[in-house]
Scaffold this motif. Structure first.
Motif, short mmCIF file in Angstrom:
data_model
loop_
_atom_site.label_atom_id
_atom_site.label_comp_id
_atom_site.label_asym_id
_atom_site.label_seq_id
_atom_site.Cartn_x
_atom_site.Cartn_y
_atom_site.Cartn_z
N VAL A 244 -3.82 14.74 -8.06
CA VAL A 244 -3.47 13.93 -9.17
C VAL A 244 -4.16 12.56 -9.11
O VAL A 244 -4.04 11.91 -9.80
N CYS A 245 -4.48 12.19 -7.76
CA CYS A 245 -5.20 10.77 -7.72
C CYS A 245 -6.31 10.55 -8.47
O CYS A 245 -7.21 11.52 -8.31
N PRO A 246 -6.36 9.68 -9.27
CA PRO A 246 -7.72 9.38 -10.28
C PRO A 246 -8.75 8.93 -9.43
O PRO A 246 -9.81 8.81 -9.71
N MET A 247 -8.45 8.23 -8.07
CA MET A 247 -9.38 7.60 -7.43
C MET A 247 -9.77 8.14 -6.29
O MET A 247 -10.61 7.68 -5.22
N GLU A 248 -9.21 9.56 -6.00
CA GLU A 248 -9.65 10.35 -4.99
C GLU A 248 -9.25 9.68 -3.39
O GLU A 248 -10.09 9.75 -2.67
N VAL A 249 -8.06 9.24 -3.09
CA VAL A 249 -7.80 8.42 -2.03
C VAL A 249 -7.12 9.68 -1.10
O VAL A 249 -6.25 10.39 -1.59
N GLU A 250 -7.47 9.42 0.15
CA GLU A 250 -6.83 10.39 1.07
C GLU A 250 -5.50 9.92 1.44
O GLU A 250 -5.14 9.44 2.45
N VAL A 251 -4.62 9.84 0.40
CA VAL A 251 -3.43 9.28 0.71
C VAL A 251 -2.30 9.91 1.53
O VAL A 251 -1.25 9.42 1.97
N ASN A 252 -2.50 11.43 1.78
CA ASN A 252 -1.49 11.99 2.93
C ASN A 252 -2.02 11.68 4.30
O ASN A 252 -1.38 12.26 5.07
N ARG B 165 0.90 -1.13 -0.03
CA ARG B 165 0.20 0.04 -0.07
C ARG B 165 0.88 1.20 -0.15
O ARG B 165 2.09 1.11 0.41
N VAL B 166 0.49 2.39 -0.50
CA VAL B 166 1.30 3.59 -0.35
C VAL B 166 1.20 4.25 0.82
O VAL B 166 -0.10 4.30 1.48
N LYS B 167 2.42 4.43 1.77
CA LYS B 167 2.29 4.68 2.93
C LYS B 167 2.84 6.09 3.03
O LYS B 167 3.51 6.47 1.96
N GLU C 130 -10.04 2.06 -2.60
CA GLU C 130 -10.28 2.56 -4.26
C GLU C 130 -8.52 2.69 -4.65
O GLU C 130 -8.70 2.71 -5.98
N CYS C 131 -7.59 2.71 -3.92
CA CYS C 131 -6.19 2.66 -4.51
C CYS C 131 -5.81 1.59 -5.42
O CYS C 131 -5.94 0.56 -5.17
N ILE C 132 -5.45 2.15 -6.69
CA ILE C 132 -5.09 1.25 -7.57
C ILE C 132 -3.56 1.12 -7.78
O ILE C 132 -2.96 0.61 -8.99
N LEU C 133 -2.68 1.57 -6.90
CA LEU C 133 -1.45 1.63 -6.76
C LEU C 133 -0.58 2.21 -8.08
O LEU C 133 0.23 1.71 -8.62
N CYS C 134 -1.18 3.14 -8.59
CA CYS C 134 -0.79 3.92 -9.99
C CYS C 134 0.62 4.55 -9.54
O CYS C 134 1.33 5.18 -10.87
N GLN C 135 0.82 5.08 -8.37
CA GLN C 135 2.12 5.69 -8.15
C GLN C 135 1.98 7.14 -8.53
O GLN C 135 3.20 7.92 -8.20
N LYS C 136 1.02 7.61 -8.86
CA LYS C 136 1.06 9.11 -9.36
C LYS C 136 1.04 10.15 -8.18
O LYS C 136 1.81 11.06 -8.40
N CYS C 137 0.51 9.78 -7.18
CA CYS C 137 0.85 10.65 -5.95
C CYS C 137 2.31 10.59 -5.39
O CYS C 137 2.77 11.58 -5.15
N LYS C 138 2.97 9.59 -5.50
CA LYS C 138 4.38 9.64 -5.26
C LYS C 138 5.10 10.44 -5.99
O LYS C 138 5.98 11.14 -5.44
#
Ligand code: SF4
Ligand code: SF4
Ligand code: SF4
Length: 272
Positions: free
Chosen positions: A236-244, A219-221, A255-263
């Motif tokens: 940039v997240c296409p799936m609107e994940v609250e990744v921060n 998972r993106v940590k 919903e995260c598809i591990l696309c790495q755009k956020c990173k």
């Protein structure tokens, strides 16, 4: 070598599956099939780690088109959810059942919704559309996926009760189902200005994918001590994940598809 660790692990996992299935079933198909997918995923992840911009799309095209064209249209295996029900209820350990078990039911415990980011042949086309990030806030219509899930199950049960569930009809269902998915997915993306609208609201497979990916090892940590709350990852997240937010139960976590755009967007490398 450290940055290629995920690529090597993923390749090794698929190779282990390929060899185990080959030895246990005696079918060379499983060795070649899972080796091809593992190689492609491994190469794609390595290219991504090396900084190639289109690594994800490369993998998505290689795996997605292989499954749709070779396994689906040429080998006539129904790899959609209806095929899974059909083989499951027929008691046959076909490619459809294995595919679902590995990519969509148990695999997500390890690699989350990697299927959605790197292999799905529906998203392979939807991702080419212009709305790579949603133009409007998310709609509260995700319940449609459960209706679709129930319909797919009911359709196969009905065919079986009528004695019409056979390989030929399942192939026709596969072709028709894909045409419907592409048309609905493209129309929805254009209307809602969101390439992944189909994934968010309609796709019945997410009924399996979402709960399993909640517990995903991969998972993106977010290192919240490094985060400066600039919000670039969210943009940039296409799936609107609250990744921060590092919590497993962050908004739209499953919903995260591990696309790495956020990173790639994070200016302080807070996302790993
Ligand atoms: S949600 Fe469904 S359509 Fe979207 S990528 Fe995943 S499996 Fe494919
Ligand atoms: S941008 Fe990040 S959080 Fe959003 S789907 Fe891609 S990897 Fe997941
Ligand atoms: S892009 Fe990085 S720094 Fe900015 S909010 Fe996201 S995680 Fe925090």
């Amino acid at each position: 070598m450290k940055k290629y660790k995920s690529a090597i692990i993923l390749f090794a996992v698929f190779e282990a599956i390929a060899v185990s299935l080959w030895l246990s079933t005696g079918s060379l198909f499983y060795l070649l099939n899972f080796s091809y997918i593992g190689c492609t995923l491994g190469i794609g992840l390595a290219l991504s780690a090396a900084g190639w911009k289109y690594a994800r799309e490369f993998v998505q095209f290689c795996v997605g088109s292989y499954m749709l064209v070779f396994l689906g249209l040429i080998c006539k295996e129904n790899m959609q959810i209806e095929g899974f029900w059909y083989y499951l209820f027929s008691g046959v350990l076909g490619a459809g059942v294995l595919h679902y078990a590995i990519a969509k039911i148990f695999g997500p415990l390890l690699f989350g919704r990697g299927w959605c980011g790197y292999a799905c042949w529906t998203a392979m086309i939807l991702d080419l559309l212009p709305y790579k990030k949603p133009a409007n806030p998310r709609k509260n219509i995700g319940w449609i996926r459960y209706v679709m899930f129930g319909l797919s199950l009911a359709m196969v049960v009905l065919l079986m009760c009528l004695g019409k569930a056979n390989k030929t009809n399942m192939f026709y269902l596969f072709v028709a189902g894909n045409v419907v998915y592409y048309v609905v997915g493209i129309v929805l993306a254009l209307v809602l200005k969101d390439n992944r609208a189909f994934c968010k609201y309609i796709c019945p497979i997410t009924v399996f994918l979402k709960p399993m990916s909640y517990y995903s090892v991969l998972r993106v940590k977010c290192d919240e001590s490094k985060c400066i709350q600039c919000g670039k990852c969210l943009e940039v997240c296409p799936m609107e994940v609250e990744v921060n937010n590092n919590a497993r139960n962050r908004k739209n976590a499953t919903e995260c598809i591990l696309c790495q755009k956020c990173k790639k967007a994070c200016p302080v490398k807070a996302l790993k």
